[in-house]
Design a protein around this motif. Sequence first.
Motif, PDB file in Angstrom:
ATOM      1  N   SER C 301       0.840  -1.203   0.000  1.00  0.00           N
ATOM      2  CA  SER C 301       0.000   0.000   0.000  1.00  0.00           C
ATOM      3  C   SER C 301       0.874   1.252   0.000  1.00  0.00           C
ATOM      4  N   LEU C 302       2.062   1.144   0.587  1.00  0.00           N
ATOM      5  CA  LEU C 302       2.977   2.292   0.547  1.00  0.00           C
ATOM      6  C   LEU C 302       3.460   2.549  -0.876  1.00  0.00           C
ATOM      7  N   PHE C 303       3.396   1.499  -1.702  1.00  0.00           N
ATOM      8  CA  PHE C 303       3.855   1.619  -3.079  1.00  0.00           C
ATOM      9  C   PHE C 303       2.692   1.889  -4.032  1.00  0.00           C
ATOM     10  N   GLY C 304       1.495   2.018  -3.459  1.00  0.00           N
ATOM     11  CA  GLY C 304       0.355   2.392  -4.285  1.00  0.00           C
ATOM     12  C   GLY C 304      -0.266   1.240  -5.052  1.00  0.00           C
ATOM     13  N   LEU C 305       0.211   0.030  -4.828  1.00  0.00           N
ATOM     14  CA  LEU C 305      -0.378  -1.108  -5.524  1.00  0.00           C
ATOM     15  C   LEU C 305      -1.715  -1.474  -4.931  1.00  0.00           C
ATOM     16  N   ASN C 306      -1.855  -1.136  -3.677  1.00  0.00           N
ATOM     17  CA  ASN C 306      -2.974  -1.609  -2.893  1.00  0.00           C
ATOM     18  C   ASN C 306      -3.347  -0.456  -1.964  1.00  0.00           C
ATOM     19  N   PRO C 307      -3.829   0.654  -2.541  1.00  0.00           N
ATOM     20  CA  PRO C 307      -3.955   1.883  -1.754  1.00  0.00           C
ATOM     21  C   PRO C 307      -4.773   1.679  -0.481  1.00  0.00           C
ATOM     22  N   ALA C 308      -4.338   2.328   0.582  1.00  0.00           N
ATOM     23  CA  ALA C 308      -5.013   2.189   1.869  1.00  0.00           C
ATOM     24  C   ALA C 308      -6.333   2.958   1.856  1.00  0.00           C
ATOM     25  N   ASP C 309      -7.237   2.556   2.771  1.00  0.00           N
ATOM     26  CA  ASP C 309      -8.521   3.237   2.853  1.00  0.00           C
ATOM     27  C   ASP C 309      -8.388   4.557   3.617  1.00  0.00           C
ATOM     28  N   SER C 310      -7.610   4.523   4.683  1.00  0.00           N
ATOM     29  CA  SER C 310      -7.505   5.741   5.491  1.00  0.00           C
ATOM     30  C   SER C 310      -6.122   5.826   6.103  1.00  0.00           C
ATOM     31  N   GLY C 311      -5.832   6.958   6.694  1.00  0.00           N
ATOM     32  CA  GLY C 311      -4.511   7.159   7.288  1.00  0.00           C
ATOM     33  C   GLY C 311      -3.690   8.102   6.438  1.00  0.00           C
ATOM     34  N   GLY C 317       8.181  14.959   5.499  1.00  0.00           N
ATOM     35  CA  GLY C 317       7.358  15.867   6.266  1.00  0.00           C
ATOM     36  C   GLY C 317       6.178  16.432   5.498  1.00  0.00           C
ATOM     37  N   LYS C 318       6.058  16.054   4.215  1.00  0.00           N
ATOM     38  CA  LYS C 318       4.940  16.584   3.425  1.00  0.00           C
ATOM     39  C   LYS C 318       3.891  15.504   3.231  1.00  0.00           C
ATOM     40  N   LEU C 319       2.642  15.877   3.421  1.00  0.00           N
ATOM     41  CA  LEU C 319       1.561  14.920   3.256  1.00  0.00           C
ATOM     42  C   LEU C 319       1.530  14.450   1.801  1.00  0.00           C
ATOM     43  N   THR C 320       1.671  13.165   1.599  1.00  0.00           N
ATOM     44  CA  THR C 320       1.728  12.636   0.234  1.00  0.00           C
ATOM     45  C   THR C 320       0.722  11.504   0.081  1.00  0.00           C
ATOM     46  N   PRO C 321      -0.418  11.788  -0.511  1.00  0.00           N
ATOM     47  CA  PRO C 321      -1.362  10.697  -0.717  1.00  0.00           C
ATOM     48  C   PRO C 321      -0.831   9.738  -1.794  1.00  0.00           C
ATOM     49  N   ILE C 322      -0.858   8.465  -1.520  1.00  0.00           N
ATOM     50  CA  ILE C 322      -0.364   7.498  -2.506  1.00  0.00           C
ATOM     51  C   ILE C 322      -1.519   6.629  -2.951  1.00  0.00           C
ATOM     52  N   ARG C 323      -2.023   6.960  -4.156  1.00  0.00           N
ATOM     53  CA  ARG C 323      -3.160   6.205  -4.680  1.00  0.00           C
ATOM     54  C   ARG C 323      -2.737   5.261  -5.806  1.00  0.00           C
ATOM     55  N   SER C 324      -1.567   5.472  -6.342  1.00  0.00           N
ATOM     56  CA  SER C 324      -1.148   4.632  -7.466  1.00  0.00           C
ATOM     57  C   SER C 324       0.357   4.478  -7.428  1.00  0.00           C
ATOM     58  N   VAL C 325       0.860   3.563  -8.243  1.00  0.00           N
ATOM     59  CA  VAL C 325       2.296   3.324  -8.290  1.00  0.00           C
ATOM     60  C   VAL C 325       3.024   4.606  -8.676  1.00  0.00           C
ATOM     61  N   ARG C 326       2.410   5.356  -9.591  1.00  0.00           N
ATOM     62  CA  ARG C 326       3.084   6.581 -10.024  1.00  0.00           C
ATOM     63  C   ARG C 326       3.202   7.598  -8.896  1.00  0.00           C
ATOM     64  N   ASP C 327       2.183   7.658  -8.033  1.00  0.00           N
ATOM     65  CA  ASP C 327       2.287   8.550  -6.863  1.00  0.00           C
ATOM     66  C   ASP C 327       3.501   8.160  -6.024  1.00  0.00           C
ATOM     67  N   ALA C 328       3.635   6.865  -5.827  1.00  0.00           N
ATOM     68  CA  ALA C 328       4.741   6.389  -4.992  1.00  0.00           C
ATOM     69  C   ALA C 328       6.082   6.720  -5.628  1.00  0.00           C
ATOM     70  N   LEU C 329       6.159   6.495  -6.932  1.00  0.00           N
ATOM     71  CA  LEU C 329       7.412   6.760  -7.620  1.00  0.00           C
ATOM     72  C   LEU C 329       7.760   8.240  -7.538  1.00  0.00           C
ATOM     73  N   ARG C 330       6.734   9.079  -7.700  1.00  0.00           N
ATOM     74  CA  ARG C 330       6.971  10.513  -7.629  1.00  0.00           C
ATOM     75  C   ARG C 330       7.520  10.888  -6.256  1.00  0.00           C
ATOM     76  N   ALA C 331       7.044  10.179  -5.241  1.00  0.00           N
ATOM     77  CA  ALA C 331       7.522  10.468  -3.894  1.00  0.00           C
ATOM     78  C   ALA C 331       8.864   9.810  -3.610  1.00  0.00           C
ATOM     79  N   GLY C 332       9.408   9.103  -4.614  1.00  0.00           N
ATOM     80  CA  GLY C 332      10.712   8.479  -4.438  1.00  0.00           C
ATOM     81  C   GLY C 332      10.672   7.156  -3.708  1.00  0.00           C
ATOM     82  N   ILE C 333       9.503   6.495  -3.752  1.00  0.00           N
ATOM     83  CA  ILE C 333       9.394   5.192  -3.094  1.00  0.00           C
ATOM     84  C   ILE C 333       9.472   4.101  -4.155  1.00  0.00           C
ATOM     85  N   CYS C 334      10.321   3.126  -3.928  1.00  0.00           N
ATOM     86  CA  CYS C 334      10.426   2.023  -4.866  1.00  0.00           C
ATOM     87  C   CYS C 334      10.204   0.712  -4.141  1.00  0.00           C
ATOM     88  N   TYR C 335       9.858  -0.327  -4.894  1.00  0.00           N
ATOM     89  CA  TYR C 335       9.409  -1.565  -4.281  1.00  0.00           C
ATOM     90  C   TYR C 335       9.978  -2.758  -5.030  1.00  0.00           C
TER      91      TYR C 335
END
Lengths: 334, 369, 496, 341
Positions: C301-311, C317-335
């Motif tokens: 879910s942190l990688f946007g494959l399985n987006p979380a419902d809440s939280g 330090g910046k709020l980063t909603p991760i709804r998709s893999v691309r969101d995660a990649l943009r935030a510099g998260i890899c899996y």
Amino acid sequence: MKRTLIMLVMVLLIVPSLVFAAGSKEGSGGEDLFDIVLIGKLEHPMFDNTFIGMQKAAKELGGVKVTMVNPAEADAAQQVALVEDQIAKGVDAILVVPNDPGALEPAFKKANDAGILTFTHESVLSKNITFDFEAFSNEVFGQNHMDNLAKAMNYEGGYICFVGNLTAVTHNSWVDAEIAWQKEKYPKMYLLRDRLVSDERTEVAYEKTMEAIKTYGDKLKGVIGSSASDPPGAGLAVAEKGLQDKIAVVGTSLGSMAGPGLDDGSIKVVSIWDPQKIGYGAVWVMKQVLEGKTVADGTDVPGLGKIDIQDKVIYGDKSGILNITKDNYKNFTF
Amino acid sequence: MKAKHRIKFDSSQNELNQSVAYFSLFVLVFALMAILQPRRFLSGINIQQLAFQIPEFGIFSIGMMIVMISGGIDLSIITTATLSGIISSIVLLFLSHRGTMDLGALLKGIMADDTIRSGLHATMPTGISMIGIIVLTIFVALAVGFLCGLLNGFLVAKVKIPPILATLGTMRLYEGIALVITKGAPLTGFPDEFIFLGSGEILGIPVPMIIFILAILAVATLLAKTPLGRGIYAVGENPLAAQYSGLDNSKILMKTYAITGVLAGLAALIMMARVDSIKVGYGNSFLLQSVLVVILGGVSTVGGTGNIIGVVFSVLILRVISSGFNIMGFSNYMRNVIWGSLLIIVAIVISSGFRFIKKTKHIDEVISR
Amino acid sequence: MAEEHCIVMENISKSYAGVEALDNVGIDILKGEVHCLIGENGSGKSTLIKIIAGVITPSRGACITIHGKNYSKLTPVDSMRQGIQIIYQDLSLFPNMTVAENIAINQLLESGKQTISKRLIHEIASNALKTICIDLKLETLVGDLPIAKQQIVAISRAVACGESLIIMDEPTSSLGKKDIDCLFRIIRTLKSNGISILFVGHKLNEIFEIADRVTVLKDGKSLGTHDIHELTYQKVIELMTGKALAISNYERDYPSAEPLLEVRNLSKRFQFKDINFTLYPGEIIGVTGLVGSGRTEMVSSLFGLNPADSGKILVNGKLTPIRSVRDALRAGICYVPEDRLSQGLFMNHSIKNNIIITIFHDLLNRLGLLESGKVKQTSSLWVKDLAIRTPSIELPVKQLSGGNQQRVVIAKWLARNPRILILDGPTIGVDVGAKEEIHKTIRALAGNGLGIIFVSDEAFEVVQHSHRIIIMKEGQVVEIVDSKDVLETDLLEKID
Amino acid sequence: MQKQQQITSKLLFRHETILFIIMIVFGVVVNSINPAFLKVENLFDILKTSSITGMMALGVMVVMISSGMDISFTAIATVSMGVTVRMLIALDKGNIVVAFLVAGIIGALLGCINGFLVYRFKLPTLIVTLGTSSIFHGLLLSILKIPYLYTVPGYYSDFSRLSLFTFTTADGAVVGFSYLTVLLFVMACVVWLILRFTMVGRGIYAIGGSIEAAKRAGFNILFIQLFIYSFIGFVSGVASIEYVVMFRHVHPFNMMNMMNMMLNVIAAVVLGGTSINGGTGTVLGTLFGVWMIYMITNSLILMGIPSEWESVVIGFILILSIGVNAYQKSLRKVEVKIIES
């Protein structure tokens, strides 16, 4: 080991078939003969018979060699390719039964540029040709169908018409003529619905006739088919429902195809032109043209009768229509 | 020592070998035909015929190739071409006969009435707008192809219908729309400037051939050199891994089908211009043939691998064979037998070519010894 | 002879295209023993078991004796008739068939019956399950089962045939602790029924737990069969890798920068609930828990494959909603996914193309086309950096071994220059030597300031290589512990 | 409670159920336009005319369960039809049973060739059958030179008129339940029994699930592949004689020229829930798929749709029903995931 064996078998399959195929169609003959090629719509007895007529003419008239090639499927693109290949082959004249008249024009033009004469059959719209051969005009043929139907259904009631394909120009002009003729001559008859499409397949004509019987019930009194497999298909449906006395089926077909239906009364009469005669007449005319002679309006051409030339279309006289019934279908070989 | 042997089998080398194999097969077939029928087959006119015949079929084939690399198939490719051909030819006919009749009358008139058409040509304003009209026609054809492809892509990628079914449905749909528009009648009588696209020559090279070569270059670049192209390969090879790598699978698939649609539109233009007419059902026999050529060209039936060189050479080989056979007067059916055998033989050769590699599975271990 | 031999093999050699895969190897398995076969990938383990199964014919001179019967050439049918059954790593199950059918099918095949009935199938299946004291729903499709249960199905299938020798090829590679215990219980049950087990593996703690005797293979040669009591961890590793392995402890500098990733109250229905943790640059956080504890779901879910419902997820330090893999990649998260075959790699594509798949935008020239020079340069760089052993970057990935394949997956992500790297079971199915190299890579990455989330089943590994450990159970975080303060055994307890 | 929920949701998501509901809805809609549709007579006719497609669909289903694809079945049908009818006429004896058997056997033998090639060379089944389909058909036409045959012995048409039972409807029409439909049902039962109760049947599913696993489990792959491909050959042969029975002629193109027919059969099978990737598929679903497609194509005249709109309507309904199905499938996946976790 087994692999090489299989490959060997495959190769063995190919090589003799090459030889076989190469040997099968190429006739022998001197170089001084005129080379005429018939290109049909697809492999079909109709075109075989046309070719038989052509061969007969070639034998009787002399000085002409005829061959036939057909596309594997009724597709205009394949026909274009065939024509182009014939240009490369360097024949003297090409006679085509076009699947799509328009599609062949550029190929015809190229053929003409290469000094090859082009002719068509069943294609009044063709332009880059010397002549188009028609046994009769589409209008006359359609009117003949309607006369047959009207008689068979006692001049009243509803009817439907089949075309092989919406894209088949001749079928559509027959149907146009049929409907116009009915409106003019048989006011008690009426068209039940827009033309139906059979895909030129017996089974589709059968299924759709069945459905039409259910849809229109007693109102349906007559069926006209345009492609050769329409009347047999419609007849089957009528026979299966036991409605031979209530619904009349007429249309374009061959004696051989319609025979069983004619026998059991589900088909009343089918009409056709004699392909052998056309083939004969076509070769006669083509030979004249190849020899540099002119063919004038009103000439009596063997096989076509007294011809009527309109623009580039040669129409045979009305004697060209064969109305085939239960009584005479066995007289015809096609 | 042994390791050196093995290094030969890397994939670019493989691709190269494959291309060389296809090329030699082509040369072989060409030579065979030339030897059997030297006078006729090698005649200038026949070679030129080939150059005119190949492009439309070739463009369909590379269109089919793209979707097959992505792991799909496009059965609607021919009817997409028909539809875009019909819509664009209406635009073409309407505009080039502009101001003298309305569309309905035009449609009715096209079929039979030659006199109206030639009269129209006389009254048509010349020069200035014809190029514009043709450009617009081309644009419309490509746009319709694009939209048809996009619908296919949408059904495959978003609704998740298996490609073979989705495009089977749209095949009927596009054909149907084309039938509704024309009622089955052919549209003909295009202006000569447009015909040039199909029958003209530039420096002795047929225009369709030039278009085909441009299309090959464009598609080759697309597949090898663009992120989208790599994405198409990736989605075809392993959609899950593609998703995990951050690719947008559905967007890639939509684009893939759209590109194939555009190619179908391009083929339609050549088809129209070559035969001066367009009609429902034209070119139907290209459908299975194009699938055959793509498979023969070495594209995996499950997607992910394959390159354009193989496909283009397969197109050439098949066309040469079929033209050669026509000249020799073979029956079509015998030709079918030979095609079928050829397909199976090529498949066996390709599969056995890779068998050796399968056995030495982990090459790095062997090397590191 | 007091102890009866189940199978004796001598002089086993096999070479592929001139390369010796097995060189004069011998092995003997006693009746009712658990015999472990260990060795690095490529040491010839799988060739050996395939020879036992009769799938591969050994070179001439081989001598195979099964239950006293001599074979110079073994066919699969012979092997099966003699009661030898292999449970392959991929389990060889039929995902489209039910549990009962999968269990019963081998026995039915062996009995030569041509017709079957549901009743018979159920009878065979439930008997087999009873033998190993396990309860499973017989009508479930195997494809719908989690991997641990599939493993049980595979074992039950072997049991149903009444085998005398069951070969298990790395059976624990995808199992959690609890499932492994369950498996070992089953193995002991089988053993007590007089069935021999050939256990192929590389997790040393397991081998020491279950094995009676151990045969070590290295580079196609046998290093002898040893009684388990004669061996130590150190000794085994030395035997397998051919060098003494220094188990170095991780330098546990507590990172002191701003938090890289903050996760607050992350929840997803049916999967995980109220996850809270913080990740600092240069920190390695281990996530452990059983299969089904929600760990994979949470990290994916942190990688946007399985987006979380809440939280909330905060990156830098910046709020980063991760709804998709691309969101995660943009935030510099890899899996790096758990299943590298199906989720990480394009097997038929070249190493080069596998690596560049994530970084197209960096490799474009002004025309928007990929520049082949840059492509080659970048991919060669990573191949070198991660020491991927290959003669060419054009080689299809399928021709690499597991460890190298895993490194290709890692390279693919490192190429993106991520700030946070999530590794889900990166050492699964990788042998000891390669594992160590992967650990080294991970540490080096953390040393460069990456935040790393490291999901693993192996408590040993987690304790060794992370700063802090998140222990998950039933979708919730049980505890976050500092790895300094926890022992491996404690951890195991907490997981269960 | 929870268990109950699971059961209802399972029933709801069963492929056949969804298909059945779509069929019912479609039937009711058509019937409201033209009440002739849901008459017994029409339904029986649909059953009869769809029996040829249905027969072939059973074969295609079996191949697809084994994760293969056969597109040579129309060619096989054409060849066995041509050869059988010709041969029996030449021998001047035979009856309908012999015709069915001979055609079936010829079909099975041709299918064996496919099966062998698939097994021996591990080639993609699509390629093999694409190749053999042109080989078979080409050989038939060029070497055997089977021409058109418009007069066939009487026993064919006699069989067409046979009905299991007949009755007279309220409006006086005589309705019969054709033996062709019976034949389809019998064949469907046979396939069901084979798939369900024999080791060969399990083997077909096993190959579809994982051919490697099937090999390891000890299935005789060669035998099963031969069985699969000769089975589809067999049913194609039988279907080809059904064609002769119904349409009383032999035509080297009508069956073959049916690229549409071929695609329709494949579409019906997939619509019926058989996965293109193999492993799953049921007899009932396949029959539903066939009937669904037949209902669509055979109600256009009843609904009064102009001919030029036919393709649009068929295409649209096809996409719609397949779309609903595909969507429902993706729902099921989510459902399974939730139950699992």
